[in-house]
Enzyme design. Sequence first.
Site, PDB file in Angstrom:
ATOM      1  N   ASP A 181     -11.683  21.799 -87.035  1.00 41.45           N
ATOM      2  CA  ASP A 181     -11.924  23.064 -86.350  1.00 41.45           C
ATOM      3  C   ASP A 181     -11.860  22.838 -84.849  1.00 41.45           C
ATOM      4  O   ASP A 181     -12.226  21.759 -84.370  1.00 41.45           O
ATOM      5  CB  ASP A 181     -13.291  23.626 -86.737  1.00 41.45           C
ATOM      6  CG  ASP A 181     -13.374  25.145 -86.587  1.00 41.45           C
ATOM      7  OD1 ASP A 181     -13.409  25.844 -87.624  1.00 41.45           O
ATOM      8  OD2 ASP A 181     -13.385  25.630 -85.441  1.00 41.45           O
ATOM      9  N   ASP A 208      -7.201  21.630 -83.328  1.00 40.18           N
ATOM     10  CA  ASP A 208      -6.626  22.911 -82.932  1.00 40.18           C
ATOM     11  C   ASP A 208      -5.230  22.972 -83.556  1.00 40.18           C
ATOM     12  O   ASP A 208      -4.359  22.152 -83.226  1.00 40.18           O
ATOM     13  CB  ASP A 208      -6.539  22.990 -81.405  1.00 40.18           C
ATOM     14  CG  ASP A 208      -6.036  24.340 -80.909  1.00 40.18           C
ATOM     15  OD1 ASP A 208      -5.355  25.050 -81.668  1.00 40.18           O
ATOM     16  OD2 ASP A 208      -6.318  24.677 -79.736  1.00 40.18           O
ATOM     17  N   VAL A 209      -5.011  23.933 -84.456  1.00 40.11           N
ATOM     18  CA  VAL A 209      -3.745  23.966 -85.200  1.00 40.11           C
ATOM     19  C   VAL A 209      -2.560  24.354 -84.333  1.00 40.11           C
ATOM     20  O   VAL A 209      -1.415  24.279 -84.800  1.00 40.11           O
ATOM     21  CB  VAL A 209      -3.836  24.913 -86.418  1.00 40.11           C
ATOM     22  CG1 VAL A 209      -4.882  24.426 -87.402  1.00 40.11           C
ATOM     23  CG2 VAL A 209      -4.101  26.356 -85.993  1.00 40.11           C
ATOM     24  N   TYR A 236      -0.301  41.069 -87.434  1.00 39.45           N
ATOM     25  CA  TYR A 236      -1.094  40.384 -88.462  1.00 39.45           C
ATOM     26  C   TYR A 236      -0.346  40.374 -89.793  1.00 39.45           C
ATOM     27  O   TYR A 236      -0.204  39.330 -90.443  1.00 39.45           O
ATOM     28  CB  TYR A 236      -2.455  41.073 -88.623  1.00 39.45           C
ATOM     29  CG  TYR A 236      -3.394  40.360 -89.563  1.00 39.45           C
ATOM     30  CD1 TYR A 236      -4.006  39.165 -89.185  1.00 39.45           C
ATOM     31  CD2 TYR A 236      -3.674  40.878 -90.821  1.00 39.45           C
ATOM     32  CE1 TYR A 236      -4.866  38.498 -90.050  1.00 39.45           C
ATOM     33  CE2 TYR A 236      -4.535  40.224 -91.687  1.00 39.45           C
ATOM     34  CZ  TYR A 236      -5.134  39.037 -91.299  1.00 39.45           C
ATOM     35  OH  TYR A 236      -5.984  38.376 -92.159  1.00 39.45           O
ATOM     36  N   ASN A 291      -6.071  26.974 -93.402  1.00 37.71           N
ATOM     37  CA  ASN A 291      -6.920  28.153 -93.424  1.00 37.71           C
ATOM     38  C   ASN A 291      -7.096  28.821 -92.063  1.00 37.71           C
ATOM     39  O   ASN A 291      -7.320  30.025 -91.991  1.00 37.71           O
ATOM     40  CB  ASN A 291      -8.301  27.766 -93.981  1.00 37.71           C
ATOM     41  CG  ASN A 291      -9.360  28.788 -93.679  1.00 37.71           C
ATOM     42  OD1 ASN A 291      -9.399  29.860 -94.286  1.00 37.71           O
ATOM     43  ND2 ASN A 291     -10.244  28.478 -92.737  1.00 37.71           N
ATOM     44  N   LYS A 299       1.136  36.970 -91.810  1.00 39.06           N
ATOM     45  CA  LYS A 299       0.652  36.654 -93.159  1.00 39.06           C
ATOM     46  C   LYS A 299       1.773  36.752 -94.183  1.00 39.06           C
ATOM     47  O   LYS A 299       1.819  35.966 -95.147  1.00 39.06           O
ATOM     48  CB  LYS A 299      -0.518  37.572 -93.522  1.00 39.06           C
ATOM     49  CG  LYS A 299      -1.772  37.334 -92.677  1.00 39.06           C
ATOM     50  CD  LYS A 299      -2.263  35.891 -92.783  1.00 39.06           C
ATOM     51  CE  LYS A 299      -3.583  35.670 -92.078  1.00 39.06           C
ATOM     52  NZ  LYS A 299      -4.084  34.283 -92.201  1.00 39.06           N
TER      53      LYS A 299
END
Length: 267
Positions: free
Chosen positions: A34, A60-61, A152, A87, A156
């Site tokens: 995270d 941090d992705v 968004y 996630n 997704k």
Amino acid sequence: MQIKRVFITGGASGLGFALAQEAAAKGWKVCIGDRDTERGEAVLESLQRLQSDAFFMPCDVTRISDLEAVAKELQSRWGGVDIVVNNAGVAQVGPITETSISDWQWIIDINLLGVVRGCKVFTPIMQEQGQGYFLNVASLAGLLDMPNASSYNATKAAVVSLSETLHNELKPNNIGVTVLCPSFFKTNLAQGMRSSVPNMDKKVDKWMASSKLNAADVAKMAWQAVDAGKLHALPHREGRTAWYMKRFLPRSLYQAIVHKKAQSRTK
């Protein structure tokens, strides 16, 4: 039962933490990543009570170097990883005319490219092991098309497509994929949400509070889908119904239902 080695991005809160708790309760080894270092370290003790091998790594992705550092640590500690849960995600709401390009870039970098980076970094490790599994967290928004959420929905939907593609691409390597597509449930999605719609955070909180499912429920269903090797996991019954309507109803009828639902949510 075989002990799994699991890494979860965005694992310090919300659904990510619920997935970590459920995995730890199974006796699996868990690493949560995270970008919120303070929270990650704060929740670690509760995971270690369930599984002493649980640990936290700042991650941090949006930085592939962070994910590479996690991969290196997992290989050092565990000799590899069995399940990677991509996630980490954020939300953005607003009509296309009021959604800035910078907001598009922000949400794509996290919601889509964050998953891409996770899959890209860990696929070679799984290929070398001869097995592995990705649980990619998308949303019912990735299967439907409610208005005023184009960025968004689009990110997704891309995660759904990526997951479906990798489900085919990685099958010869004995690497499985599940894409999780929940509707609203009790979590912290509204925190950090960007919106050009007044009071949208309060509306989202209200919708989530009305859900019959909480993060622990969704996490349990997600792991059941992984155990069963299901590609699409839709925890909400109404979500499954909506997806079937989109797929099988005439577009004009489905569109009328969408507009009626959208109008009811503005009240």
